[in-house]
Design a protein around this motif. Structure first.
Motif, PDB file in Angstrom:
ATOM      1  N   ILE A 143       8.733 -11.148  20.311  1.00  0.00           N
ATOM      2  CA  ILE A 143       8.613 -10.284  19.131  1.00  0.00           C
ATOM      3  C   ILE A 143       9.110  -8.876  19.448  1.00  0.00           C
ATOM      4  CG2 ILE A 143       6.982  -9.243  17.506  1.00  0.00           C
ATOM      5  CD1 ILE A 143       5.246 -11.807  17.932  1.00  0.00           C
ATOM      6  N   GLU A 203       0.850 -19.121  18.679  1.00  0.00           N
ATOM      7  CA  GLU A 203       0.882 -18.594  17.310  1.00  0.00           C
ATOM      8  C   GLU A 203       0.190 -17.240  17.255  1.00  0.00           C
ATOM      9  OE1 GLU A 203      -0.674 -19.832  12.785  1.00  0.00           O
ATOM     10  OE2 GLU A 203      -0.766 -21.276  14.442  1.00  0.00           O
ATOM     11  N   VAL A 236       3.837 -15.821  13.115  1.00  0.00           N
ATOM     12  CA  VAL A 236       4.952 -16.208  13.981  1.00  0.00           C
ATOM     13  C   VAL A 236       4.473 -17.262  14.970  1.00  0.00           C
ATOM     14  CG1 VAL A 236       6.546 -15.415  15.770  1.00  0.00           C
ATOM     15  CG2 VAL A 236       6.121 -13.988  13.775  1.00  0.00           C
ATOM     16  N   ASP A 240       9.534 -20.252  15.831  1.00  0.00           N
ATOM     17  CA  ASP A 240      10.312 -19.212  15.161  1.00  0.00           C
ATOM     18  C   ASP A 240      11.187 -18.416  16.122  1.00  0.00           C
ATOM     19  OD1 ASP A 240       9.212 -19.608  12.526  1.00  0.00           O
ATOM     20  OD2 ASP A 240       7.382 -18.607  13.201  1.00  0.00           O
ATOM     21  N   LEU A 244      13.870 -15.416  15.301  1.00  0.00           N
ATOM     22  CA  LEU A 244      12.829 -14.417  15.096  1.00  0.00           C
ATOM     23  C   LEU A 244      13.376 -13.108  14.542  1.00  0.00           C
ATOM     24  CD1 LEU A 244       9.857 -14.026  15.265  1.00  0.00           C
ATOM     25  CD2 LEU A 244      10.065 -13.446  17.689  1.00  0.00           C
ATOM     26  N   LYS A 247      13.823 -13.535  10.842  1.00  0.00           N
ATOM     27  CA  LYS A 247      12.544 -13.603  10.135  1.00  0.00           C
ATOM     28  C   LYS A 247      11.909 -12.222  10.027  1.00  0.00           C
ATOM     29  CE  LYS A 247       8.159 -16.090   9.958  1.00  0.00           C
ATOM     30  NZ  LYS A 247       7.402 -17.281  10.425  1.00  0.00           N
ATOM     31  N   LEU A 248      11.981 -11.465  11.080  1.00  0.00           N
ATOM     32  CA  LEU A 248      11.416 -10.111  11.079  1.00  0.00           C
ATOM     33  C   LEU A 248      12.199  -9.211  10.125  1.00  0.00           C
ATOM     34  CD1 LEU A 248       9.119  -8.627  12.540  1.00  0.00           C
ATOM     35  CD2 LEU A 248      10.765  -7.925  14.269  1.00  0.00           C
TER      36      LEU A 248
END
Length: 256
Positions: A143, A203, A236, A240, A244, A247-248
């Motif tokens: 992330i 998760e 997330v 993913d 990622l 998506k972010l």
């Protein structure tokens, strides 16, 4: 045994000593922490009711418009049944425990440590303190990398008193503050704040606060009344990770 030795031991002079030695001081949330507690007897026989380990951090708390640093206990572990330690006797107690998945990570000013205590009746309890370096797990690290790919730089990370709506297991949350220094969000956002709530090792739920950059009179008025901030909740998983960044980007773009 001299009555003076017993009196001194009761006030911590010549009493038992404790020293905890961690197998490794660098860990990841969800991993096992292992080590040995060394107890050395003092000048007189003493009964140890309990040896315990406790996991701690500090956070910023606010009261009466003033901020100060408070200490929070994340978890506590009891290691033994009562025993008696003889003068100058040495005992070694091995231990292991699982680091909680929602423990703060060692970024910014955040410090995490293990405190060891001996509970000795009618005496000053010996104690020891050992620092831990908690690294992000691979999902959290992904992330951070995705945010960096989008042009964000981590500006600050700190544990702060949790608003009631965000309070979970602890009285604090660890907040990560990012600023856009490049990419499509530069000039559109002032900052992006993230708080992680791990569901499992695979998760995590992310609470994000998107702080839009004030533009024009309407923008300045919105900023003055804090209407320029939008709250986003994003889940997330490890599945993913390959997409990622996209998506972010999609989640943040809805509020720009």
């Amino acid at each position: 045994m001299s009555i003076f030795n017993k009196v001194f031991a009761s006030i911590g002079i010549g009493s038992a000593q404790v020293d905890t030695r961690l197998e490794s001081d660098t860990v990841v949330p969800g991993e096992e922490v292992r080590g040995i507690v060394h107890v050395k007897g003092g000048r007189t026989e003493q009964k140890v009711d309990e040896i315990y380990l406790s996991l701690h951090t500090t956070y910023i708390k606010e009261s009466d418009d003033k901020k100060y640093t408070a200490t929070a206990t994340i978890d506590r572990f009891r290691l033994n049944d009562p025993f008696t330690i003889q003068p100058s006797e040495t005992k070694e107690i091995p231990f292991s425990f699982i680091l909680p998945i929602d423990v703060p990570v060692s970024i910014g000013r955040t410090k995490i440590w293990v405190a060891t205590g001996l509970d000795i009746k009618n005496a000053v309890d010996p104690s020891d303190k050992d620092s831990l370096k908690v690294l992000p797990n691979s999902l959290m690290d992904s992330i951070f990398s995705a945010a960096e790919d989008l042009g964000f730089r981590l500006r600050n990370a700190d544990c702060e008193q949790a608003p009631h709506g965000l309070r979970r297991n602890y009285p604090f949350v660890q907040e990560f503050e990012f600023v856009p220094i490049s990419g499509s969000f530069r000039g559109k956002l002032d900052e992006l704040e993230m708080v992680f709530f791990p569901v499992s090792e695979n998760e995590v739920e992310i609470f994000m606060q998107v702080d839009r950059k004030a533009r024009g009179l309407g923008g300045f008025l919105a900023e003055a009344f804090e209407m320029d901030e939008s709250n986003v909740v994003l889940t997330v998983t490890r599945n993913d990770v390959p997409n990622l960044s996209q998506k972010l980007h999609a989640a943040i773009s809805r509020y720009c």
